[in-house]
Design a protein around this motif. Sequence first.
Motif, short mmCIF file in Angstrom:
data_model
loop_
_atom_site.label_atom_id
_atom_site.label_comp_id
_atom_site.label_asym_id
_atom_site.label_seq_id
_atom_site.Cartn_x
_atom_site.Cartn_y
_atom_site.Cartn_z
N GLN A 4 0.84 -1.21 0.00
CA GLN A 4 0.00 0.00 0.00
C GLN A 4 0.87 1.25 0.00
O GLN A 4 0.57 2.22 -0.69
N TYR A 7 2.28 1.70 -3.49
CA TYR A 7 1.24 2.19 -4.39
C TYR A 7 1.00 3.69 -4.17
O TYR A 7 0.92 4.47 -5.12
N LYS A 8 0.93 4.09 -2.91
CA LYS A 8 0.75 5.50 -2.57
C LYS A 8 1.92 6.31 -3.10
O LYS A 8 1.73 7.37 -3.71
N LEU A 11 1.63 6.81 -6.87
CA LEU A 11 0.64 7.83 -7.22
C LEU A 11 1.17 9.24 -6.98
O LEU A 11 0.98 10.14 -7.81
N ASP A 116 -3.35 7.61 5.48
CA ASP A 116 -3.21 6.41 4.65
C ASP A 116 -4.16 6.53 3.46
O ASP A 116 -5.08 7.35 3.46
N LEU A 117 -3.97 5.67 2.47
CA LEU A 117 -4.82 5.70 1.28
C LEU A 117 -6.29 5.49 1.59
O LEU A 117 -7.15 6.01 0.88
N ASP A 118 -6.61 4.76 2.63
CA ASP A 118 -8.01 4.51 2.95
C ASP A 118 -8.62 5.55 3.89
O ASP A 118 -9.76 5.42 4.33
N THR A 132 -12.01 8.54 -0.34
CA THR A 132 -10.78 8.18 0.36
C THR A 132 -9.62 8.94 -0.28
O THR A 132 -9.74 9.46 -1.41
N HIS A 134 -7.07 7.61 -1.48
CA HIS A 134 -6.76 6.88 -2.71
C HIS A 134 -7.58 7.41 -3.89
O HIS A 134 -7.03 7.70 -4.97
N GLN A 135 -8.87 7.56 -3.70
CA GLN A 135 -9.72 8.07 -4.78
C GLN A 135 -9.30 9.47 -5.20
O GLN A 135 -9.28 9.80 -6.40
N LEU A 137 -6.28 10.88 -4.84
CA LEU A 137 -4.99 10.83 -5.54
C LEU A 137 -5.16 10.39 -7.00
O LEU A 137 -4.55 10.97 -7.90
N VAL A 138 -5.98 9.40 -7.22
CA VAL A 138 -6.25 8.97 -8.59
C VAL A 138 -6.91 10.11 -9.37
O VAL A 138 -6.52 10.43 -10.50
#
Length: 194
Positions: A4, A7-8, A11, A116-118, A132, A134-135, A137-138
């Motif tokens: 994770q 992945y972060k 991104l 964190d990403l979540d 989140t 993650h969303q 960052l994408v």
Amino acid sequence: MTPQEAYKSDLINRLQVLRDSVLWKLDGLTEYDIRRPLTPTGTNLLGLVKHLAACEFGYFGYAFGRPAPIELPWALPGTSVNADMWAAPDESTDLITNGLYRRSWEHAGQTFEALDLDAPGFAPGWPEPHVTLHQILVHMNIETARHAGHADIVREMIDGAAGMTKGNDNLPYTTDERRRAHFERVQAAAATFR
């Protein structure tokens, strides 16, 4: 590094490449050229930078309960419509590139370190506003890539400069002659449909 975290990191690193590409599009141009609208909707290079600063402060800041540490010109009472899409005469290039855009990166970096990403956030106006990191960052990678593409086209319209990043034009033709030949091929193909 956990998967994770890797992945972060990927991104964030990709986002930084895109950010740098956007700023590179301003290099060597006059104040007039970076501010002038080159599409019917008013798209201009400095406005794209200002808009991306607004997006970063909003998505990496406000969405996670972390308001911007500075006064944001597009959020002041009485500002014009789309105030984040163009530079007013009293807004210097340095203010927009360093005082806003690079400051938004610092603010985002603090969010990346803290969450964190979540981690949950809230994006009003989204179909599902509960998001989140993650969303977001994408989303910001896509948003920045989209506007980097606009900057590519606008810069090419100003002086013909093209390419992805400084030192990597990523174009298959390396001379003006080959570029013109390519343009003529594309034009001839299009002309068959007149």
